[in-house]
Structure formats: C-alpha cells, structure tokens
Design a protein around this motif. Structure first.
Motif, mmCIF file in Angstrom:
data_model
loop_
_atom_site.group_PDB
_atom_site.id
_atom_site.type_symbol
_atom_site.label_atom_id
_atom_site.label_comp_id
_atom_site.label_asym_id
_atom_site.label_seq_id
_atom_site.Cartn_x
_atom_site.Cartn_y
_atom_site.Cartn_z
ATOM 1 N N LEU A 127 -63.309 -66.929 -57.594
ATOM 2 C CA LEU A 127 -63.158 -65.638 -58.270
ATOM 3 C C LEU A 127 -61.747 -65.492 -58.840
ATOM 4 C CD1 LEU A 127 -65.074 -63.333 -55.756
ATOM 5 C CD2 LEU A 127 -65.824 -64.017 -58.039
ATOM 6 N N ASN A 128 -60.755 -65.962 -58.104
ATOM 7 C CA ASN A 128 -59.376 -65.902 -58.606
ATOM 8 C C ASN A 128 -59.165 -66.812 -59.805
ATOM 9 O OD1 ASN A 128 -58.595 -64.062 -56.639
ATOM 10 N ND2 ASN A 128 -57.909 -65.629 -55.210
ATOM 11 N N SER A 129 -59.955 -67.885 -59.896
ATOM 12 C CA SER A 129 -59.798 -68.841 -61.000
ATOM 13 C C SER A 129 -60.303 -68.292 -62.328
ATOM 14 C CB SER A 129 -60.537 -70.143 -60.680
ATOM 15 O OG SER A 129 -61.948 -69.996 -60.836
ATOM 16 N N THR B 298 -69.721 -66.710 -63.230
ATOM 17 C CA THR B 298 -70.604 -66.676 -62.068
ATOM 18 C C THR B 298 -70.238 -67.742 -61.035
ATOM 19 O OG1 THR B 298 -72.431 -65.930 -63.490
ATOM 20 C CG2 THR B 298 -73.007 -66.731 -61.293
ATOM 21 N N VAL B 299 -70.271 -67.330 -59.769
ATOM 22 C CA VAL B 299 -70.187 -68.260 -58.645
ATOM 23 C C VAL B 299 -71.575 -68.323 -58.009
ATOM 24 C CG1 VAL B 299 -69.081 -68.835 -56.458
ATOM 25 C CG2 VAL B 299 -67.795 -67.587 -58.214
ATOM 26 N N CYS C 276 -62.626 -59.862 -51.218
ATOM 27 C CA CYS C 276 -62.457 -60.479 -52.539
ATOM 28 C C CYS C 276 -63.608 -60.133 -53.481
ATOM 29 C CB CYS C 276 -62.311 -61.992 -52.421
ATOM 30 S SG CYS C 276 -63.775 -62.844 -51.771
ATOM 31 N N LEU C 277 -64.673 -59.504 -52.955
ATOM 32 C CA LEU C 277 -65.829 -59.153 -53.784
ATOM 33 C C LEU C 277 -65.748 -57.730 -54.331
ATOM 34 C CD1 LEU C 277 -68.679 -60.667 -51.557
ATOM 35 C CD2 LEU C 277 -67.669 -61.675 -53.612
ATOM 36 N N LYS C 278 -64.622 -57.056 -54.156
ATOM 37 C CA LYS C 278 -64.546 -55.633 -54.511
ATOM 38 C C LYS C 278 -64.730 -55.368 -56.003
ATOM 39 C CE LYS C 278 -59.471 -55.706 -54.644
ATOM 40 N NZ LYS C 278 -58.232 -55.149 -54.041
ATOM 41 N N GLU C 279 -64.481 -56.364 -56.841
ATOM 42 C CA GLU C 279 -64.694 -56.203 -58.282
ATOM 43 C C GLU C 279 -65.868 -57.048 -58.778
ATOM 44 O OE1 GLU C 279 -63.069 -53.968 -59.940
ATOM 45 O OE2 GLU C 279 -61.719 -53.479 -58.273
#
Length: 336
Positions: free
Chosen positions: A112-114, A207-208, A138-141
């Motif tokens: 997600l940071n990438s 997407t992850v 880390c899923l807050k957004e």
C-alpha cells in the motif's frame, strides 16, 4: 522491536487458555456447533487458522480470532502447543501460521505504501475468518473486499454482530479499513470476478490481491485460472499479488485436501504477466520475526538445501516447503 527483543517472544511463559465469555453465549455456540457438524475440511480450515492467530496473539494481535476460531479448535491447538513446549519441540504448533500471518501483514502495508498515494483496494480471496479489516491500521484509506463461500461469510457476519452487541467485545469489532465489502462467491467458479465488480471493485484502481492459505486447496486448473485473472490486471493498474505456494512434496501431507503446487512460483508468475517477483521461504530474514531460532527447525534445515531436491539427503523424508511470494506489475511494466 529489535531483533533481540523479538527473539525472546517464543521463550516467554505461555499464557493459560482463558476463553472470552462471548464464546459461551447461545448464539456463538450454535454457530460453532453448525461449523463443526456441517462444514467440510476446507471451510473448517478458516476456524483452524483463526485458532492459530488467537493462540499466537502475543505477536499477531488479532482480538477477534478467538471468537472466529471457537472453543473446540482453540482447546485442540492449545493442547498441542502445551505438549510441544513440555517436550521442547523444535517447532511449536501454530508458529508457521503466525509467521505466515505476520509476513502477509507486513507485505500488505509495504504494498500500500508503494502506491505513492491515491485510492487503493485489497482483495482477500478465500478470506475465511480473516480480521485484517478490523486490526490493520494501514487499511484506513483502503477499500477491502472479502471473497469466500456464502456460508462462511454469513457465519462470520453473525459472529461479528454478536461481538458488536456485547458491551465487552464491541471495541474489537470496530473496523479499521475505509470500507469492507463481503463478496459471496466460489473462486472455482467463472463468475467470481463479476461478483467482485458488482460489489464495488474497480479494475483500474491500485490493488493488492491476498491469497493466503488458499491456492493449494484448488485444483491445478482452478488455481492457474485465478492467477491468470489477477495477472491480467497488471495491464490495467499497479497490481500486487501476495500468495503462499506449496511445493510438490508438501501436498503429500494431506493428498485428499491439497492439490495445486508449484516448485518454482518465481518462474511461474513472470510467465503469466508479472514483471517483478520475489520469493521467501519460512525462516528467511523477512519470514521468521524472531520466532524460528533453532537451526535444526525443519524449515531452517530446508533453506540450506537446493530447492530442486524433493527428498532430504540425510533421512529421505520429503522436502516440504512453503514459499511466500510477492509479485507485481503495472501497465508500463507488464510483460506482453
């Protein structure tokens, strides 16, 4: 947490098993009775995974895992852990599941940071009793999609409702993700992607894709089809795949349950369209989290052997490996 501090986690005194009161309410007990009596081994594996996360909660930190696991699976695994510690086993029951969970957690956050800002999605295929939408900050957004059998997701929803209605457990059921959509679908069918899109999934959005503990339950043809569908998204947007793969000897652990394998997933995925693939084995620097110190632990012994070996040269036992794989691609990098 430093390496030295992290390394002490396995040695700490294991806590006694204290089950939450909510597990013994009529609603939750009836749910778990149905699971034990009506579900097949594939569906029940969701509760077994939750039990592992619950009993390794000192490193995994999943406050909902006990409720999702149920009393039977918690007591069963706890008995195995207690025996392993009494006999000084080189590998305590559930430790591999804890390592796997932590590896996926860390890679989801890094992926997600990438993306360097912008909206993102996380899709959990075969989500089972996964609680990441309730525990990962880390899923807050991020918009999260859970895809699994209707009965699994419905049971999960009922357990969460019971937790929400409980004054003691309602905080545990507070979502950390931006949004959560549960998609009732069997990924062995050809309509799961359509159902995912109907639920709000946007193919053009970063997407992850998380395939934790699911691929090896599929037939070869079903697993390959799922991987090809995900790889096709590399031509649309920045796509990250996180998955664990068994090698061939690992499927012999339960030949009636495990089917798909890949001895070389880091070769397979580029052939499907992923441009960047990295592979770790349990015990590698990014896949031990201070929990696998013993050099004679099965997975540490295997890491020093060539991956092409199917049997151990010392004793002829199968070289059962679990590969943790991250693959990615994007429209300007995808292999034609």
């Amino acid at each position: 947490m430093s390496e030295e501090q992290n390394g002490k986690l396995e040695d700490q005194s294991w806590p006694e098993l204290k089950l939450p009161d909510l597990l013994f309410t009529d609603t939750v007990q009836q749910i778990h009775a149905s699971i034990e009596n009506e579900w097949d081994s594939l569906r029940q594996s969701a509760c077994q995974t939750a039990a592992g996360r619950a009993l390794w909660n000192h490193v995994v930190h999943d406050p909902l895992a006990e409720l999702f696991a149920g009393e039977t699976y918690l007591r069963s695994l706890y008995g195995k852990i207690k025996k392993d510690r009494l006999t000084n086993a080189r590998e305590v029951s559930g430790v591999i599941l804890a390592v796997r969970t932590m590896w996926f957690d860390s890679k989801i956050e890094a992926a997600l940071n990438s993306f360097y800002g912008g909206a993102a999605q996380v899709v959990l295929l075969g989500a089972g009793m996964d609680a990441r939408a309730y525990r990962l900050s880390c899923l807050k957004e991020t918009d999260v999609f859970e895809v699994d059998f209707p009965e699994v997701l419905q049971m999960k929803t009922t357990i969460l409702q019971a937790a929400t209605e409980s004054t003691n457990d309602c905080q545990h059921a507070k979502m950390t993700a931006k949004s959560l959509n549960r998609v009732e679908a069997d990924i062995r069918d050809n309509d799961w992607l359509q159902k995912l899109q109907i639920s709000g999934f946007v193919p053009e959005k970063n997407t992850v894709w998380v395939l934790e503990g699911i691929l090896y339950y599929l037939s070869h043809s079903h697993a390959m089809e799922v991987l090809k569908i995900i790889a096709a998204n590399c031509t649309l947007t920045h796509t990250v795949l996180l998955a664990d793969f068994m090698n061939k000897p690992s499927t012999t652990l339960s030949s009636s349950i495990f089917h798909f394998y890949s001895d070389w997933p880091d070769h397979l995925l580029p052939s499907l369209g992923f441009s960047d693939v990295s592979l770790s084995q349990i015990g590698d620097p990014d896949a031990h989290f201070g929990l696998l110190h013993d050099p004679l632990n099965l997975f540490n012994k295997l890491r020093s052997l060539p991956r092409s070996l199917q049997t151990h040269p010392d004793d002829g036992t199968p070289c059962c490996r679990l590969y943790l794989v991250q693959a990615s691609g994007s429209p300007n990098q995808a292999i034609p």
